[in-house]
Design an enzyme around this catalytic site. Structure first.
Site, PDB file in Angstrom:
ATOM      1  N   GLU A 313       5.771   4.287   0.983  1.00 24.57           N
ATOM      2  CA  GLU A 313       4.477   3.781   1.480  1.00 24.57           C
ATOM      3  C   GLU A 313       4.557   3.590   2.990  1.00 24.57           C
ATOM      4  OE1 GLU A 313       3.026   1.232  -2.396  1.00 24.57           O
ATOM      5  OE2 GLU A 313       4.265   0.189  -0.921  1.00 24.57           O
ATOM      6  N   CYS A 409      -1.542  -5.640  -5.385  1.00 26.15           N
ATOM      7  CA  CYS A 409      -1.601  -6.356  -4.106  1.00 26.15           C
ATOM      8  C   CYS A 409      -2.907  -6.118  -3.368  1.00 26.15           C
ATOM      9  CB  CYS A 409      -0.417  -5.950  -3.230  1.00 26.15           C
ATOM     10  SG  CYS A 409      -0.253  -4.170  -2.965  1.00 26.15           S
TER      11      CYS A 409
END
Length: 646
Positions: A313, A409
């Site tokens: 990521e 998240c």
């Protein structure tokens, strides 16, 4: 410590058409929806178990822990969103629910102050043995941020007291003293949270601990290796055995280029900027400025998305911005907003506010559908549904938003950002008020013991006209500085109906108006909202020969539902006229862009895969919509960058 610029955060009433709708969606749909998700009440969605984990930790349930090691943070971010929502509009029922959750935290908290359900339930004897991977300090940071927000919104101290007790315990564990651990978090977050805790408590030790975590990062021998040896872990670290993933490969002041996990990085940069402001640390300031330039000039998408690589990521390398493989996590764009907001405290410069605005109107809110019930984790700039389904290298890219995620998240992070949108409009420095964003709102600021009411009216971002009334209780000399967006060429500015020559008053993209302000002084700004063709630096190989469309702060895209399939076959001539029209019935009301385009001829190929070149096209009408609103109708292809014909 010198007085620094402060963000104006309270008593801001948002009455903006655009953001008011988003605030209503968050208040009436997102917060209740996510409460159901956190309580595992969403059918056909990944369970959360976040509430249940705290019940287990409190000894009120015999169930098993479930979820990621950072599951606590989802609930913390939800509570922070609730706090900002209560700040905007009181809701006794919602406040009661929040109070019950906070009371549960109190019952779950250890006598020493520790509060982390994963370690309290799953590994009670292994606290602080793997801060590289297991997010103890990250979760603590989100809980601290939520506690500060709840205290500021309600004045209630129970949550704040709980988190001060936890922060005091953490301070007893980490630090430069001989008997303390010399570590720092694998996922940065607590650093910026501790600065917020310092702001509301005035306790220097919280600021010092934040600074310690930042200063210790990257020192040798490497702390992650020390704790790894203690737990008998012999495996190489999965990210190419490189702690650049955590931005821990070298001292923060030596880092010139953004690397590693994009959210970790930008949370850290936010804290670094906070500390540079609070402590007047010039070396930190210089590092923040260099990193900002690298991110925004070489590693940021036109939508304000960052983190181009699915592996980790992460940031990849300069100018590597693939559209169809992009990761561009919603949380990363949110973190970019946080960082830009802090950079404005370091230096009022429109280059920071422009990026903050770009991310707000594009790369963040694209992560949620218009009714607030489905979400993107990844925000690509190009989608072909069949490729997403069949290509392993595009497995992270989705052509439709999801109800919830096992790693959830992004949804609560986006909820807390939208709910706190009023915190990004203004800031104040002694006798200067800065206007960073334009949206309908009312607030009152205090300047030299004089209450000054500020009232904005606008139909931004669809209309470039902004009206602002400045009303002090008594006549007072002070400065109001208005941002002129970098995209706004030919801005007209009036004071009480008279055009003013604002050019000599501009500094770093802000017009500074210093005068003795009187009741109902009226500032009018007119930003030309023209459709612009945007091109990339030619080193961005993915966009050579292509253009994107932008109008004001809003970036546009093409969807299959408006333009048919094979969007890659569309060509936009350089001389084609582009028209912008507001449609109140389209996607909750948006300005769309239409124009004449060409489509590469798809007939007469006789099943050939290749053939000699023939320049044959057909004329078509092209329609573009705001990028943030894509995938709110039927599923299909989407592109931001369009082939251009000169």
């Amino acid at each position: 410590m010198k007085k620094t610029e402060k963000i104006i955060t309270n008593k801001i009433k948002i009455n903006d058409r655009f953001w008011g709708r988003y605030l209503e969606v968050v208040r009436n749909h997102v917060i209740p929806y996510q409460w159901d998700a956190l309580n595992d009440c969403l059918p056909d969605a990944s369970p959360s178990h976040a509430i249940e984990n705290f019940r287990i930790a409190a000894g009120e349930s015999s169930d098993d822990y479930y979820g990621m090691v950072f599951q606590d943070s989802d609930l913390a971010k939800w509570l922070e969103a609730v706090s900002y929502s209560l700040e905007n509009e009181p809701n006794p029922e919602l406040e009661k629910i929040a109070d019950e959750v906070i009371a549960l935290f109190g019952r779950a908290q250890g006598e020493d102050g520790y509060l982390n359900t994963y370690y309290m339930v799953k590994e009670p004897n292994n606290r602080w043995t793997n801060i590289r991977d297991n997010h103890e300090l990250y979760c603590a940071g989100h809980l601290i941020e939520a506690a500060v927000a709840y205290y500021q919104a309600t004045g209630k101290k129970q949550f704040l007291d709980i988190m001060c007790k936890y922060a005091d315990y953490i301070d007893s564990v980490f630090g430069p003293e001989e008997d303390k651990l010399k570590g720092y978090p694998g996922h940065q977050e607590i650093e910026l949270a501790l600065v917020k805790l310092y702001d509301v408590t005035g306790k220097e030790k919280y600021l010092d601990l934040s600074k310690y975590f930042i200063d210790e990062r990257g020192k040798q021998p490497h702390y992650f290796d020390i704790e790894k040896k203690k737990r008998n872990d012999t495996k190489p670290f999965w990210f190419n055995d490189d702690y650049a993933y955590h931005q821990a490969h070298k001292s923060v002041r030596e880092q010139k280029e953004a690397v590693g996990h994009a959210v970790r990085a930008t949370y850290m940069y936010t804290a670094m900027t906070d500390l540079a402001v609070k402590t007047k640390d010039e070396s930190l300031k210089k590092a923040c400025e260099e990193l900002w330039n690298n991110v925004t000039q070489k590693q940021m998408y036109i939508t304000g998305g960052i983190g181009s690589m699915e592996f980790g990521e992460a940031f990849s390398f300069n100018y590597d911005l693939p559209n169809d493989l992009s990761y561009t996590e919603t949380c990363a764009s949110i973190a970019l907003v946080f960082w830009a907001n802090r950079m404005l405290q370091l230096d009022a410069n429109n280059k920071y506010a422009d990026v903050m605005e770009l991310a707000l109107y594009n790369g963040t809110i694209s992560g949620m559908d218009l009714d607030g019930k489905k979400f993107f984790y990844v925000n690509p700039l190009e989608v072909q549904p069949e490729a997403c389904e069949k290509r392993k290298d595009k497995k992270h890219v989705k052509s439709v938003r999801q109800k919830w995620f096992g790693c959830a998240c992004c949804p609560p992070n986006l909820a807390r950002l939208i709910a706190s949108i009023g915190h990004y409009i203004y800031s104040q420095k002694e006798k200067e008020v800065f206007v960073h964003l334009y949206m309908g709102n009312e607030t009152t600021v205090q300047i030299a013991n004089n209450n000054v009411k500020l009232t904005q009216q606008t139909n931004y971002p669809w209309d470039g006209n902004v009206s602002m009334i400045v009303t002090p209780e008594r006549e007072e000399s002070f400065t109001v500085a208005f941002r002129i967006p970098g995209w706004a060429k030919g801005t007209v500015m009036k004071l009480n109906g008279e055009i003013i020559d604002h050019i000599p008053l501009i500094k770093n993209g802000y017009v500074y108006i210093n005068r003795k302000w009187q009741e109902n002084d009226h500032i009018e700004l007119s930003f030309p909202m023209v459709v612009e063709r945007i091109q990339s630096n030619p080193q961005v190989r993915h966009n050579v020969g292509k253009v994107a469309l932008q109008r004001g702060p809003v970036v546009y895209c093409l969807e299959q539902v408006d333009n048919g399939e094979n969007l890659h076959g569309l060509i936009l001539p350089r001389n084609a006229e582009l028209k912008a029209n507001y449609n109140p019935d389209l996607l909750e009301g948006v300005v769309s862009i239409t124009g004449d385009a060409e489509r590469i001829d798809q007939t007469n190929w006789n099943d050939s895969l290749y053939r000699p070149v023939e320049d044959k096209t057909t004329s078509v009408q092209m329609k573009a919509i705001p990028y943030y609103a894509w995938c709110n109708r039927e599923s299909g292809e989407m592109i931001v960058w369009v082939n251009e014909k000169r």
